[in-house]
Design an enzyme around this catalytic site. Sequence first.
Site, PDB file in Angstrom:
ATOM      1  N   LYS A 174     -38.518  -5.039   2.267  1.00  0.00           N
ATOM      2  CA  LYS A 174     -38.155  -3.882   3.092  1.00  0.00           C
ATOM      3  C   LYS A 174     -36.800  -4.081   3.771  1.00  0.00           C
ATOM      4  O   LYS A 174     -35.929  -3.212   3.708  1.00  0.00           O
ATOM      5  CB  LYS A 174     -39.230  -3.646   4.187  1.00  0.00           C
ATOM      6  CG  LYS A 174     -40.641  -3.480   3.637  1.00  0.00           C
ATOM      7  CD  LYS A 174     -41.665  -3.259   4.755  1.00  0.00           C
ATOM      8  CE  LYS A 174     -41.816  -4.421   5.721  1.00  0.00           C
ATOM      9  NZ  LYS A 174     -42.410  -5.634   5.124  1.00  0.00           N
TER      10      LYS A 174
ATOM     11  N   ARG B 114     -47.294   0.659  11.296  1.00  0.00           N
ATOM     12  CA  ARG B 114     -48.167  -0.380  10.735  1.00  0.00           C
ATOM     13  C   ARG B 114     -49.641  -0.089  10.980  1.00  0.00           C
ATOM     14  O   ARG B 114     -50.480  -0.863  10.536  1.00  0.00           O
ATOM     15  CB  ARG B 114     -47.824  -1.722  11.386  1.00  0.00           C
ATOM     16  CG  ARG B 114     -46.917  -2.636  10.575  1.00  0.00           C
ATOM     17  CD  ARG B 114     -46.638  -3.839  11.455  1.00  0.00           C
ATOM     18  NE  ARG B 114     -46.258  -5.041  10.785  1.00  0.00           N
ATOM     19  CZ  ARG B 114     -45.005  -5.422  10.533  1.00  0.00           C
ATOM     20  NH1 ARG B 114     -44.004  -4.627  10.797  1.00  0.00           N
ATOM     21  NH2 ARG B 114     -44.768  -6.591   9.988  1.00  0.00           N
TER      22      ARG B 114
ATOM     23  N   ARG C  92     -37.034 -17.416   3.046  1.00  0.00           N
ATOM     24  CA  ARG C  92     -36.150 -16.419   3.670  1.00  0.00           C
ATOM     25  C   ARG C  92     -35.279 -17.029   4.767  1.00  0.00           C
ATOM     26  O   ARG C  92     -35.736 -17.795   5.585  1.00  0.00           O
ATOM     27  CB  ARG C  92     -37.013 -15.309   4.277  1.00  0.00           C
ATOM     28  CG  ARG C  92     -36.277 -14.414   5.255  1.00  0.00           C
ATOM     29  CD  ARG C  92     -36.975 -13.118   5.479  1.00  0.00           C
ATOM     30  NE  ARG C  92     -38.276 -13.221   6.099  1.00  0.00           N
ATOM     31  CZ  ARG C  92     -39.120 -12.183   6.218  1.00  0.00           C
ATOM     32  NH1 ARG C  92     -38.790 -11.004   5.761  1.00  0.00           N
ATOM     33  NH2 ARG C  92     -40.274 -12.357   6.790  1.00  0.00           N
TER      34      ARG C  92
ATOM     35  N   ARG D  61     -36.988 -17.610  10.703  1.00  0.00           N
ATOM     36  CA  ARG D  61     -37.937 -17.127  11.706  1.00  0.00           C
ATOM     37  C   ARG D  61     -39.078 -18.115  11.905  1.00  0.00           C
ATOM     38  O   ARG D  61     -39.601 -18.634  10.935  1.00  0.00           O
ATOM     39  CB  ARG D  61     -38.509 -15.773  11.257  1.00  0.00           C
ATOM     40  CG  ARG D  61     -37.533 -14.642  11.469  1.00  0.00           C
ATOM     41  CD  ARG D  61     -37.933 -13.381  10.755  1.00  0.00           C
ATOM     42  NE  ARG D  61     -39.340 -13.044  10.917  1.00  0.00           N
ATOM     43  CZ  ARG D  61     -39.902 -11.981  10.351  1.00  0.00           C
ATOM     44  NH1 ARG D  61     -39.186 -11.173   9.601  1.00  0.00           N
ATOM     45  NH2 ARG D  61     -41.176 -11.726  10.538  1.00  0.00           N
TER      46      ARG D  61
ATOM     47  N   ARG E 168     -50.433 -12.370   8.543  1.00  0.00           N
ATOM     48  CA  ARG E 168     -49.674 -11.117   8.469  1.00  0.00           C
ATOM     49  C   ARG E 168     -50.105 -10.302   7.253  1.00  0.00           C
ATOM     50  O   ARG E 168     -50.185  -9.074   7.323  1.00  0.00           O
ATOM     51  CB  ARG E 168     -48.173 -11.422   8.457  1.00  0.00           C
ATOM     52  CG  ARG E 168     -47.676 -11.808   9.856  1.00  0.00           C
ATOM     53  CD  ARG E 168     -46.438 -12.684   9.840  1.00  0.00           C
ATOM     54  NE  ARG E 168     -45.308 -12.102   9.155  1.00  0.00           N
ATOM     55  CZ  ARG E 168     -44.270 -12.799   8.697  1.00  0.00           C
ATOM     56  NH1 ARG E 168     -44.225 -14.108   8.879  1.00  0.00           N
ATOM     57  NH2 ARG E 168     -43.274 -12.210   8.107  1.00  0.00           N
TER      58      ARG E 168
HETATM   59  P1  ADP Z   1     -42.302  -8.756   8.105  1.00  0.00           P
HETATM   60  O1  ADP Z   1     -41.210  -9.550   7.520  1.00  0.00           O
HETATM   61  O2  ADP Z   1     -43.615  -9.435   8.049  1.00  0.00           O
HETATM   62  O3  ADP Z   1     -42.375  -7.359   7.597  1.00  0.00           O
HETATM   63  P2  ADP Z   1     -41.470  -7.922  10.804  1.00  0.00           P
HETATM   64  O4  ADP Z   1     -40.156  -8.477  11.152  1.00  0.00           O
HETATM   65  O5  ADP Z   1     -41.552  -6.490  10.435  1.00  0.00           O
HETATM   66  O6  ADP Z   1     -42.106  -8.819   9.661  1.00  0.00           O
HETATM   67  O7  ADP Z   1     -42.495  -8.171  11.987  1.00  0.00           O
HETATM   68  C1  ADP Z   1     -42.643  -9.445  12.599  1.00  0.00           C
HETATM   69  C2  ADP Z   1     -43.770  -9.375  13.624  1.00  0.00           C
HETATM   70  O8  ADP Z   1     -43.435  -8.434  14.655  1.00  0.00           O
HETATM   71  C3  ADP Z   1     -45.114  -8.897  13.090  1.00  0.00           C
HETATM   72  O9  ADP Z   1     -45.876  -9.968  12.519  1.00  0.00           O
HETATM   73  C4  ADP Z   1     -45.767  -8.323  14.345  1.00  0.00           C
HETATM   74  O10 ADP Z   1     -46.247  -9.350  15.193  1.00  0.00           O
HETATM   75  C5  ADP Z   1     -44.577  -7.691  15.051  1.00  0.00           C
HETATM   76  N1  ADP Z   1     -44.370  -6.268  14.665  1.00  0.00           N
HETATM   77  C6  ADP Z   1     -43.285  -5.752  14.027  1.00  0.00           C
HETATM   78  N2  ADP Z   1     -43.422  -4.438  13.819  1.00  0.00           N
HETATM   79  C7  ADP Z   1     -44.636  -4.105  14.334  1.00  0.00           C
HETATM   80  C8  ADP Z   1     -45.364  -2.889  14.407  1.00  0.00           C
HETATM   81  N3  ADP Z   1     -44.876  -1.741  13.901  1.00  0.00           N
HETATM   82  N4  ADP Z   1     -46.583  -2.921  15.019  1.00  0.00           N
HETATM   83  C9  ADP Z   1     -47.090  -4.058  15.529  1.00  0.00           C
HETATM   84  N5  ADP Z   1     -46.462  -5.237  15.481  1.00  0.00           N
HETATM   85  C10 ADP Z   1     -45.238  -5.277  14.881  1.00  0.00           C
HETATM   86  P1  ADP Z   2     -39.578  -7.804   4.329  1.00  0.00           P
HETATM   87  O1  ADP Z   2     -38.528  -7.161   5.207  1.00  0.00           O
HETATM   88  O2  ADP Z   2     -40.377  -6.803   3.556  1.00  0.00           O
HETATM   89  O3  ADP Z   2     -40.460  -8.764   5.069  1.00  0.00           O
HETATM   90  P2  ADP Z   2     -37.303  -9.173   3.083  1.00  0.00           P
HETATM   91  O4  ADP Z   2     -36.436  -8.045   2.662  1.00  0.00           O
HETATM   92  O5  ADP Z   2     -36.898  -9.952   4.271  1.00  0.00           O
HETATM   93  O6  ADP Z   2     -38.821  -8.664   3.236  1.00  0.00           O
HETATM   94  O7  ADP Z   2     -37.472 -10.143   1.825  1.00  0.00           O
HETATM   95  C1  ADP Z   2     -38.164 -11.395   1.933  1.00  0.00           C
HETATM   96  C2  ADP Z   2     -37.387 -12.476   1.187  1.00  0.00           C
HETATM   97  O8  ADP Z   2     -37.451 -12.242  -0.208  1.00  0.00           O
HETATM   98  C3  ADP Z   2     -35.917 -12.528   1.553  1.00  0.00           C
HETATM   99  O9  ADP Z   2     -35.513 -13.891   1.557  1.00  0.00           O
HETATM  100  C4  ADP Z   2     -35.219 -11.748   0.423  1.00  0.00           C
HETATM  101  O10 ADP Z   2     -33.917 -12.264   0.150  1.00  0.00           O
HETATM  102  C5  ADP Z   2     -36.153 -11.988  -0.758  1.00  0.00           C
HETATM  103  N1  ADP Z   2     -36.299 -10.802  -1.607  1.00  0.00           N
HETATM  104  C6  ADP Z   2     -36.277  -9.486  -1.238  1.00  0.00           C
HETATM  105  N2  ADP Z   2     -36.475  -8.677  -2.310  1.00  0.00           N
HETATM  106  C7  ADP Z   2     -36.654  -9.502  -3.380  1.00  0.00           C
HETATM  107  C8  ADP Z   2     -36.897  -9.269  -4.783  1.00  0.00           C
HETATM  108  N3  ADP Z   2     -37.021  -8.026  -5.272  1.00  0.00           N
HETATM  109  N4  ADP Z   2     -37.013 -10.358  -5.586  1.00  0.00           N
HETATM  110  C9  ADP Z   2     -36.900 -11.620  -5.082  1.00  0.00           C
HETATM  111  N5  ADP Z   2     -36.675 -11.902  -3.770  1.00  0.00           N
HETATM  112  C10 ADP Z   2     -36.535 -10.865  -2.928  1.00  0.00           C
END
Ligand code: ADP
Ligand code: ADP
Length: 217
Positions: A13, A88, A127, A161, A172
Amino acid sequence: MNIILLGPPGAGKGTQAKRLEQERGMVQLSTGDMLRAAVKAGTPTGIQAKAVMDAGELVSDAIVSGIIGERLDMEDTLKGAIFDGYPRTAAQAESLDTLLSERGRQLDFVIELEVNEDALVERVEGRFTCANCGEGYHDKFKLPKVEGTCDVCGHHEFKRRPDDNAETVRTRMAEYRAKTAPILPFYEAKGLVRKVDGMADIAEVGAQIDAILDGKA
Ligand code: ADP
Ligand code: ADP
Ligand code: ZN
């Protein structure tokens, strides 16, 4: 245009949201990034959220919908919002509808990144991001073009992170399955959901998303 990118942790995402910002001038609204900024700044919200985030559980609906509402009042979001990591839960999806309609805006698409859960731990554990501009990288799938140097801003420091460890990722993922995936039917009923193969490489996922946004898919 306002879109939601929906998918479990590591689905891609943030990667796709950042690209859409760079290429289309849209604005990424990541509740995860906003919460991490609040933790860093030591605000009351941040203090409350930190332990929940470290455990991989969900921060309260009221907190996240509150910060999204404040963010939507900033004018740059009129260029088009990419909701990343929000909503979420069903309650958040309802709140988003209200927050948008109160402002005379609406959702155009909910793009679901379909991924195989087995791949996600490796994605999340590898990541890292630029400490200056936040550009995302991966140890195996997306290294900087010049080692140790951010492609976007040239900075040399990167960060990881604290919640990107195998154990927290499992929590998660369970939270996603239990609380987030069930909101898909809500958007399916509105005809907004488009599915993308999140297991394809980063460029191919981007191409699939572009086709949807350009009305070609
Ligand atoms: P991910 O890479 O897992 O998509 P995020 O950066 O979106 O992670 O979220 C990291 C953490 O922040 C989540 O595990 C949760 O604790 C909190 N968080 C983020 N967005 C939300 C949301 N929309 N509702 C509740 N908790 C959230
Ligand atoms: P999210 O925001 O959904 O948690 P990220 O965009 O941070 O996910 O992606 C998670 C990790 O995987 C990052 O290190 C990113 O560079 C890598 N990544 C993202 N998309 C792909 C893909 N299509 N194939 C392989 N690795 C990916
Ligand atoms: Zn950078």
